[in-house]
Design a protein around this motif. Structure first.
Motif, PDB file in Angstrom:
ATOM      1  N   CYS A   1      28.601 -24.537 -66.246  1.00  0.00           N
ATOM      2  CA  CYS A   1      28.597 -25.682 -67.171  1.00  0.00           C
ATOM      3  C   CYS A   1      30.008 -26.005 -67.657  1.00  0.00           C
ATOM      4  O   CYS A   1      30.377 -27.179 -67.790  1.00  0.00           O
ATOM      5  CB  CYS A   1      27.694 -25.382 -68.369  1.00  0.00           C
ATOM      6  SG  CYS A   1      25.936 -25.489 -68.024  1.00  0.00           S
ATOM      7  N   GLY A   2      30.806 -24.959 -67.922  1.00  0.00           N
ATOM      8  CA  GLY A   2      32.164 -25.201 -68.393  1.00  0.00           C
ATOM      9  C   GLY A   2      33.021 -25.902 -67.356  1.00  0.00           C
ATOM     10  O   GLY A   2      33.750 -26.850 -67.670  1.00  0.00           O
ATOM     11  N   LEU A   3      32.936 -25.462 -66.102  1.00  0.00           N
ATOM     12  CA  LEU A   3      33.760 -26.050 -65.040  1.00  0.00           C
ATOM     13  C   LEU A   3      33.264 -27.431 -64.639  1.00  0.00           C
ATOM     14  O   LEU A   3      34.048 -28.386 -64.524  1.00  0.00           O
ATOM     15  CB  LEU A   3      33.778 -25.119 -63.826  1.00  0.00           C
ATOM     16  CG  LEU A   3      34.460 -23.756 -64.048  1.00  0.00           C
ATOM     17  CD1 LEU A   3      34.265 -22.850 -62.847  1.00  0.00           C
ATOM     18  CD2 LEU A   3      35.939 -23.934 -64.343  1.00  0.00           C
ATOM     19  N   VAL A   4      31.958 -27.561 -64.429  1.00  0.00           N
ATOM     20  CA  VAL A   4      31.388 -28.872 -64.070  1.00  0.00           C
ATOM     21  C   VAL A   4      31.547 -29.848 -65.229  1.00  0.00           C
ATOM     22  O   VAL A   4      31.894 -31.021 -65.038  1.00  0.00           O
ATOM     23  CB  VAL A   4      29.909 -28.721 -63.673  1.00  0.00           C
ATOM     24  CG1 VAL A   4      29.238 -30.082 -63.543  1.00  0.00           C
ATOM     25  CG2 VAL A   4      29.779 -27.964 -62.353  1.00  0.00           C
ATOM     26  N   GLY A   5      31.301 -29.361 -66.442  1.00  0.00           N
ATOM     27  CA  GLY A   5      31.386 -30.227 -67.611  1.00  0.00           C
ATOM     28  C   GLY A   5      32.767 -30.797 -67.833  1.00  0.00           C
ATOM     29  O   GLY A   5      32.923 -31.923 -68.307  1.00  0.00           O
ATOM     30  N   TYR A   6      33.812 -30.022 -67.480  1.00  0.00           N
ATOM     31  CA  TYR A   6      35.180 -30.519 -67.669  1.00  0.00           C
ATOM     32  C   TYR A   6      35.414 -31.792 -66.861  1.00  0.00           C
ATOM     33  O   TYR A   6      35.926 -32.787 -67.371  1.00  0.00           O
ATOM     34  CB  TYR A   6      36.188 -29.437 -67.261  1.00  0.00           C
ATOM     35  CG  TYR A   6      37.617 -29.835 -67.523  1.00  0.00           C
ATOM     36  CD1 TYR A   6      38.169 -29.719 -68.797  1.00  0.00           C
ATOM     37  CD2 TYR A   6      38.425 -30.339 -66.503  1.00  0.00           C
ATOM     38  CE1 TYR A   6      39.485 -30.087 -69.044  1.00  0.00           C
ATOM     39  CE2 TYR A   6      39.736 -30.701 -66.742  1.00  0.00           C
ATOM     40  CZ  TYR A   6      40.257 -30.582 -68.008  1.00  0.00           C
ATOM     41  OH  TYR A   6      41.547 -30.960 -68.256  1.00  0.00           O
ATOM     42  N   PHE A   7      35.019 -31.755 -65.591  1.00  0.00           N
ATOM     43  CA  PHE A   7      35.181 -32.955 -64.771  1.00  0.00           C
ATOM     44  C   PHE A   7      34.197 -34.046 -65.178  1.00  0.00           C
ATOM     45  O   PHE A   7      34.492 -35.236 -65.041  1.00  0.00           O
ATOM     46  CB  PHE A   7      35.008 -32.603 -63.291  1.00  0.00           C
ATOM     47  CG  PHE A   7      36.214 -31.960 -62.680  1.00  0.00           C
ATOM     48  CD1 PHE A   7      37.361 -32.695 -62.427  1.00  0.00           C
ATOM     49  CD2 PHE A   7      36.225 -30.606 -62.374  1.00  0.00           C
ATOM     50  CE1 PHE A   7      38.491 -32.103 -61.876  1.00  0.00           C
ATOM     51  CE2 PHE A   7      37.344 -30.007 -61.826  1.00  0.00           C
ATOM     52  CZ  PHE A   7      38.489 -30.756 -61.575  1.00  0.00           C
ATOM     53  N   LEU A   8      33.038 -33.636 -65.672  1.00  0.00           N
ATOM     54  CA  LEU A   8      32.051 -34.609 -66.133  1.00  0.00           C
ATOM     55  C   LEU A   8      32.623 -35.458 -67.264  1.00  0.00           C
ATOM     56  O   LEU A   8      32.483 -36.691 -67.277  1.00  0.00           O
ATOM     57  CB  LEU A   8      30.791 -33.875 -66.601  1.00  0.00           C
ATOM     58  CG  LEU A   8      29.526 -34.711 -66.832  1.00  0.00           C
ATOM     59  CD1 LEU A   8      28.934 -35.159 -65.506  1.00  0.00           C
ATOM     60  CD2 LEU A   8      28.496 -33.896 -67.603  1.00  0.00           C
ATOM     61  N   VAL A   9      33.282 -34.810 -68.212  1.00  0.00           N
ATOM     62  CA  VAL A   9      33.902 -35.528 -69.333  1.00  0.00           C
ATOM     63  C   VAL A   9      35.139 -36.284 -68.862  1.00  0.00           C
ATOM     64  O   VAL A   9      35.353 -37.443 -69.234  1.00  0.00           O
ATOM     65  CB  VAL A   9      34.266 -34.534 -70.460  1.00  0.00           C
ATOM     66  CG1 VAL A   9      35.054 -35.238 -71.562  1.00  0.00           C
ATOM     67  CG2 VAL A   9      33.010 -33.892 -71.026  1.00  0.00           C
ATOM     68  N   LEU A  10      35.953 -35.655 -68.030  1.00  0.00           N
ATOM     69  CA  LEU A  10      37.190 -36.280 -67.555  1.00  0.00           C
ATOM     70  C   LEU A  10      36.895 -37.537 -66.736  1.00  0.00           C
ATOM     71  O   LEU A  10      37.648 -38.525 -66.810  1.00  0.00           O
ATOM     72  CB  LEU A  10      37.979 -35.277 -66.716  1.00  0.00           C
ATOM     73  CG  LEU A  10      39.462 -35.574 -66.471  1.00  0.00           C
ATOM     74  CD1 LEU A  10      40.230 -35.562 -67.789  1.00  0.00           C
ATOM     75  CD2 LEU A  10      40.055 -34.544 -65.521  1.00  0.00           C
TER      76      LEU A  10
ATOM     77  N   LEU B   1      25.780 -28.162 -73.721  1.00  0.00           N
ATOM     78  CA  LEU B   1      26.484 -27.102 -73.023  1.00  0.00           C
ATOM     79  C   LEU B   1      27.407 -27.654 -71.941  1.00  0.00           C
ATOM     80  O   LEU B   1      28.400 -27.016 -71.594  1.00  0.00           O
ATOM     81  CB  LEU B   1      25.473 -26.130 -72.407  1.00  0.00           C
ATOM     82  CG  LEU B   1      26.005 -24.757 -71.970  1.00  0.00           C
ATOM     83  CD1 LEU B   1      26.684 -24.041 -73.136  1.00  0.00           C
ATOM     84  CD2 LEU B   1      24.891 -23.899 -71.406  1.00  0.00           C
ATOM     85  N   LEU B   2      27.095 -28.821 -71.412  1.00  0.00           N
ATOM     86  CA  LEU B   2      27.969 -29.456 -70.428  1.00  0.00           C
ATOM     87  C   LEU B   2      29.163 -30.141 -71.086  1.00  0.00           C
ATOM     88  O   LEU B   2      30.283 -30.086 -70.572  1.00  0.00           O
ATOM     89  CB  LEU B   2      27.185 -30.484 -69.610  1.00  0.00           C
ATOM     90  CG  LEU B   2      26.257 -29.957 -68.518  1.00  0.00           C
ATOM     91  CD1 LEU B   2      25.377 -31.091 -67.991  1.00  0.00           C
ATOM     92  CD2 LEU B   2      27.050 -29.335 -67.376  1.00  0.00           C
ATOM     93  N   ALA B   3      28.935 -30.786 -72.215  1.00  0.00           N
ATOM     94  CA  ALA B   3      29.967 -31.640 -72.807  1.00  0.00           C
ATOM     95  C   ALA B   3      30.824 -30.954 -73.873  1.00  0.00           C
ATOM     96  O   ALA B   3      32.025 -31.213 -73.956  1.00  0.00           O
ATOM     97  CB  ALA B   3      29.319 -32.893 -73.399  1.00  0.00           C
ATOM     98  N   ALA B   4      30.216 -30.091 -74.691  1.00  0.00           N
ATOM     99  CA  ALA B   4      30.957 -29.537 -75.828  1.00  0.00           C
ATOM    100  C   ALA B   4      32.145 -28.663 -75.420  1.00  0.00           C
ATOM    101  O   ALA B   4      33.262 -28.875 -75.917  1.00  0.00           O
ATOM    102  CB  ALA B   4      29.999 -28.770 -76.748  1.00  0.00           C
ATOM    103  N   PRO B   5      31.984 -27.660 -74.545  1.00  0.00           N
ATOM    104  CA  PRO B   5      33.167 -26.870 -74.164  1.00  0.00           C
ATOM    105  C   PRO B   5      34.248 -27.715 -73.502  1.00  0.00           C
ATOM    106  O   PRO B   5      35.447 -27.514 -73.753  1.00  0.00           O
ATOM    107  CB  PRO B   5      32.592 -25.838 -73.179  1.00  0.00           C
ATOM    108  CG  PRO B   5      31.141 -25.747 -73.507  1.00  0.00           C
ATOM    109  CD  PRO B   5      30.752 -27.130 -73.925  1.00  0.00           C
ATOM    110  N   ALA B   6      33.836 -28.667 -72.662  1.00  0.00           N
ATOM    111  CA  ALA B   6      34.805 -29.528 -71.985  1.00  0.00           C
ATOM    112  C   ALA B   6      35.536 -30.417 -72.982  1.00  0.00           C
ATOM    113  O   ALA B   6      36.765 -30.579 -72.913  1.00  0.00           O
ATOM    114  CB  ALA B   6      34.099 -30.379 -70.937  1.00  0.00           C
TER     115      ALA B   6
END
Length: 284
Positions: free
Chosen positions: A21-30, A204-209
């Motif tokens: 979630c942390g790695l996928v979420g980073y690009f999801l937000v970016l 969990l996808l968006a908050a850490p990112a």
């Protein structure tokens, strides 16, 4: 806490899920595809209910539903990235299917309403403390697999994210990368739904990112920070749920993630005020 097998399996499963979630979420937000993550969280709910309605393992519905709809988003969008109109229309259709399958499932399970109610609640809000050792191993394996794949495509995906036209002109397979990334989002959504539930998956996808992007503007440092924060949120959330009995684990995981994001917002504003040139430029 570490003497209880259910806590150990939850920590193992949560670590794999949080990394992904942390790695996928980073690009999801970016890539400004947070709405895609939101839609896929509801797809996870619909897919799980469809599987339950037809009497098959809900994990089959989770993964198949999320991956198929993710690919559909890519097919309907430009260069493998669907716009908000496409996502909104598919989103509405998926929600309608979710209501249909929930009605079908609860009707078929009318003789065992407690069981059907528990299954539905678990799909919505997750049940990480109820994961078996086998499921934990699968979650860790899927999480690590997704993480490795994200790292393998990270550099060209970053290039395509920051300047899609130039990346395409340089020969980067922008559309293929878009499809690959959407599939990774779908797999992550399907697995993470078992831990935090479809309703809280987006957090969990968006908050850490989002926190990582506030802390640093260096992409690969931010990617690492997002992954570490995801694991931190899950571990601290599980610890708090253990020491505060009769409280939902998903609540604590999201509470920790939200608190970290709020702290990053405060940190960002403080550092901005300490740099007059930056503040003046922002105000101009």
């Amino acid at each position: 806490m570490f003497h209880h097998s259910y806590m150990l399996t939850a920590l193992v499963a949560g670590t794999g899920i949080a990394l992904a979630c942390g790695l996928v979420g980073y690009f999801l937000v970016l890539r400004a595809q947070v709405f895609t993550g939101d839609a896929l969280s509801h797809v996870a709910f619909t897919g799980a209910l469809a599987a339950l309605a037809f009497g098959i393992d809900l994990r089959v519905g989770l993964f198949v539903g999320c991956v198929l709809i993710a690919v559909l988003f890519g097919a309907l969008g430009r260069r493998g990235r669907a716009d908000d109109v496409v996502i909104g229309n598919v989103f509405a259709w998926v929600l309608g299917l979710g209501v249909f399958f929930m009605t079908l499932y609860t009707t078929n399970q009318s003789g065992s309403s407690n069981s059907s109610g528990n299954q539905t609640v678990n799909v919505l809000f997750g049940s990480i403390l109820g994961i078996s050792s086998g499921q934990a191993a699968v979650a860790l394996g899927i999480g690590l697999g997704v993480s490795v794949l994200v790292l393998l495509i990270a550099r060209p995906l970053l290039f395509a994210t920051l300047d899609e036209a130039v990346a395409a002109a340089r020969g980067v397979p922008v559309r293929l990368l878009g499809y690959a990334f959407l599939v990774l989002i779908g797999v992550t959504a399907g697995e993470a739904s078992q831990a935090v539930g479809s309703m809280l998956l987006l957090g969990l996808l968006a908050a850490p990112a989002g926190t990582a992007l506030l802390i640093t503007d260096r992409p690969f440092v931010g990617l690492a920070v997002s992954a570490v924060l995801g694991v931190f949120d899950v571990w601290v959330g599980l610890t708090l749920s253990y020491f505060v009995p009769n409280t939902p684990t998903s609540f604590w995981i999201m509470a920790v993630a939200t608190a970290a994001y709020a702290g990053a917002v405060a940190y960002s504003r403080i550092t901005r005020r300490q740099r007059p040139g930056v503040t003046a430029a922002a105000e101009a």
